[in-house]
Write an enzyme that holds these catalytic residues in place. Structure first.
Site, PDB file in Angstrom:
ATOM      1  N   CYS A   9     -25.859  22.349   0.825  1.00  0.00           N
ATOM      2  CA  CYS A   9     -25.401  23.338  -0.145  1.00  0.00           C
ATOM      3  C   CYS A   9     -25.496  24.775   0.342  1.00  0.00           C
ATOM      4  CB  CYS A   9     -26.280  23.282  -1.395  1.00  0.00           C
ATOM      5  SG  CYS A   9     -26.097  21.787  -2.322  1.00  0.00           S
ATOM      6  N   CYS A 257     -35.045  25.337   9.788  1.00  0.00           N
ATOM      7  CA  CYS A 257     -34.139  24.376  10.436  1.00  0.00           C
ATOM      8  C   CYS A 257     -33.478  24.987  11.682  1.00  0.00           C
ATOM      9  CB  CYS A 257     -33.057  23.956   9.445  1.00  0.00           C
ATOM     10  SG  CYS A 257     -31.722  22.995  10.200  1.00  0.00           S
ATOM     11  N   ASP A 370     -21.502  22.488  20.307  1.00  0.00           N
ATOM     12  CA  ASP A 370     -22.753  22.834  19.649  1.00  0.00           C
ATOM     13  C   ASP A 370     -23.706  21.657  19.544  1.00  0.00           C
ATOM     14  OD1 ASP A 370     -21.893  21.459  17.102  1.00  0.00           O
ATOM     15  OD2 ASP A 370     -20.360  22.990  17.323  1.00  0.00           O
ATOM     16  N   CYS A 406     -31.988  13.491   9.754  1.00  0.00           N
ATOM     17  CA  CYS A 406     -32.476  14.656   9.020  1.00  0.00           C
ATOM     18  C   CYS A 406     -32.783  14.230   7.593  1.00  0.00           C
ATOM     19  CB  CYS A 406     -31.423  15.767   8.994  1.00  0.00           C
ATOM     20  SG  CYS A 406     -31.987  17.179   8.008  1.00  0.00           S
ATOM     21  N   CYS A 457     -38.236  23.801  12.321  1.00  0.00           N
ATOM     22  CA  CYS A 457     -38.128  22.351  12.182  1.00  0.00           C
ATOM     23  C   CYS A 457     -37.280  21.880  13.354  1.00  0.00           C
ATOM     24  CB  CYS A 457     -37.458  21.948  10.869  1.00  0.00           C
ATOM     25  SG  CYS A 457     -37.204  20.153  10.772  1.00  0.00           S
TER      26      CYS A 457
HETATM   27  S1  SF4 Z   1     -34.351  17.545  10.955  1.00  0.00           S
HETATM   28 FE1  SF4 Z   1     -32.936  18.757  12.246  1.00  0.00          FE
HETATM   29  S2  SF4 Z   1     -31.189  19.223  10.936  1.00  0.00           S
HETATM   30 FE2  SF4 Z   1     -32.844  18.538   9.606  1.00  0.00          FE
HETATM   31  S3  SF4 Z   1     -33.904  20.393   8.950  1.00  0.00           S
HETATM   32 FE3  SF4 Z   1     -34.966  19.684  10.765  1.00  0.00          FE
HETATM   33  S4  SF4 Z   1     -33.943  20.709  12.488  1.00  0.00           S
HETATM   34 FE4  SF4 Z   1     -32.619  20.926  10.703  1.00  0.00          FE
END
Ligand code: SF4
Length: 501
Positions: A9, A257, A370, A406, A457
């Site tokens: 979102c 992220c 990417d 994810c 993350c």
């Molecule tokens: S798991 Fe990968 S895509 Fe999901 S929030 Fe973490 S870094 Fe982002």
């Protein structure tokens, strides 16, 4: 970008203390963020104790001049929240999509809440059980409902907004960036304790408008200045005096992220003090430094427009190789009905991207990408380049090899769908028929972003999930995947199995 990935979102919310309609700000805010979700969109404004809502499928529509008054009439008020959505949880039939379109609302005993949310809830099973006690028969179409009802339940206990947000931060496992409004027009926002998804705040020069947005581009389009990115575990309330910030939970680390920088965010969005395109250029420079032999054996760089463009510039600057602009997008081809059909993927690439064969014929080409998720579209691109006469095709991939799903709001729900969880890099090169696949290292990615490793993350590339239940679920999913079980990707089922084991 090869594979069509989606994020959950985009959030935009604003208050206008000049007592003018807030709707145009929310409208433009969502238009600028439509890349974050195009299955549905919704606006909710508040005036005189009432919520006014418009929810619909597809992209945020163009509004004809003749219809402007009708829209203003339908969405009056000086404060409101908006959302663009792509579902990563729940059902995807048309009726469910409309029901799951945000902003969502919850009400009881004179208390009302409306929220717009970006993220993904991991402990859905537990929350649903808890909400069912207060609201028997509760069912939900998107995770925003879980957060909204959880907040309302805490409000019904008499707690203030900051306290109910804090309870949410402590009891909800997952990623959530939330902006909301109450039955009294109170306007607020908060982020989960790891700050996984983005949410920034900004205001107008004359201090009359204050806004929250997933990305800074939506502040830019409204002429608002960016003030700050919400910290993990931060709650912000807005009054005429501006933002009142409170850090409610501080667990010592953040987990923003990393994929936002490589793929999702618009290149002209800013996180802290860097534009995303600057980070992507650095990805390209890092890839050159990490792969000197490949660079020595290449004649030119080609990017698959448009997400590979910024890293291609970085590759060019660091290597001195020519960035040949021999791939161009057919600008007005946007028929998503075709683009979403797997079986039509070959013609999808041909329809989207024009590659100028004489420019690459007989050449050894570095292609910047990417990410590689499933690998099927990347394979089609490589095949197309070969058909056009490329002698060698080397892929420079800015996001490291994705090895796990994810659980925080990106459309990669299972191990089985990820080519990187099933195959090593050399095998992937063989499958997609590239001469080499060069993923950026995790260290290279982290350094280019400019955060420390424990501020990001990186779960989908390391297998280390920042929240405890997500780690448990990912481990169970992996075990089942390796044992050959079919994966559903439905978190509540897996969580249910874990709880009852
Ligand atoms: S798991 Fe990968 S895509 Fe999901 S929030 Fe973490 S870094 Fe982002």
């Amino acid at each position: 970008m090869g594979d069509q990935l989606r994020i959950a979102c985009g959030v935009f919310a604003a208050i206008n203390y000049e007592d003018q309609p807030v709707f145009p700000y929310i409208y433009w805010g969502l238009r600028a963020q439509n890349h974050r979700g195009h299955q549905s969109h919704g606006f909710l404004t508040y005036s005189d104790g009432k919520f006014h809502v418009h929810r619909s499928l597809d992209l945020v529509p163009k509004i004809k001049t003749s219809a402007i008054h009708e829209w203003f009439g339908r969405l009056p008020g000086h404060v409101g929240v908006g959302n663009v959505r792509y579902t990563t949880s729940g059902k995807t039939d048309e009726e469910s999509l409309i029901k799951g379109t945000q902003p969502v609302t919850a009400s009881k005993d004179g208390l009302k809440l409306a929220i717009s949310f970006n993220g993904n809830v991991v402990n859905t099973f537990q929350l649903r059980k808890e909400i069912n006690v207060e609201f028997p028969g509760f069912s939900y179409e998107c995770d925003a409902d879980l957060i909204c009802y959880k907040l309302l339940i805490e409000r019904l206990k008499g707690h203030d907004l900051a306290s109910v947000a804090k309870t949410c931060m402590k009891e909800v496992d997952g990623a959530f960036s939330v902006a909301g409004v109450t039955q009294d027009g109170e306007f607020f926002a908060f982020k989960d304790p790891h700050g996984i998804r983005p949410l920034c705040a900004g205001h107008s020069k004359n201090d009359s408008i204050f806004a929250f947005s997933s990305e800074t581009v939506s502040l830019d389009i409204n002429g608002l200045e960016r003030d700050f990115e919400l910290q993990p575990g931060e709650f912000v309330k807005v009054s005429k005096n501006g933002f009142e910030r409170q850090r409610l939970v501080d667990n010592g680390r953040k987990a923003f992220c990393a994929f936002e920088f490589a793929y999702f965010a618009r290149p002209d969005s800013r996180f802290d003090d860097k534009y995303v395109y600057e980070i992507r250029e650095e990805f390209g420079r890092t890839l050159v430094r990490e792969n000197p032999d490949v660079v020595r054996n290449a004649d030119m760089i080609l990017s698959v427009p448009e997400t590979g463009d910024d890293s291609a510039l970085g590759v060019h600057e660091e290597s001195g190789l020519r960035w040949e602009r021999a791939s161009r997008r057919h600008r007005y081809v946007t028929e998503r009905a075709f683009l979403l059909l797997n079986k039509d993927r070959q013609s999808t690439i041909d329809r989207k991207i024009n590659i100028l064969a004489p420019k690459i014929n007989g050449k050894r080409v570095i292609v910047t990408e990417d990410s590689i998720v499933r690998g099927d579209t990347t394979k089609v691109i490589v095949e197309k380049l070969r058909r056009m006469g490329a002698r060698k095709v080397y892929l420079f991939v800015t996001f490291p090899r994705i090895v796990g799903p994810c659980l925080y709001g990106i459309d990669m729900a299972t191990y089985g769908q990820l080519i990187g969880s099933k195959h090593k890099t050399e095998e992937i090169a063989e499958i997609i028929k590239a001469d080499a696949v060069c993923y950026q290292s995790i260290e290279g990615l982290v350094n280019a972003i400019g955060f420390t490793r424990d501020q990001l993350c990186l779960a989908c590339v390391t297998g280390e999930y920042p929240t405890p239940l997500a780690q448990k679920i990912a481990d169970v999913m992996k075990k089942k995947f390796l044992e050959g079980h079919e994966e559903t990707g439905r978190l509540y089922e897996i969580e249910d199995a874990i709880q009852s084991s």
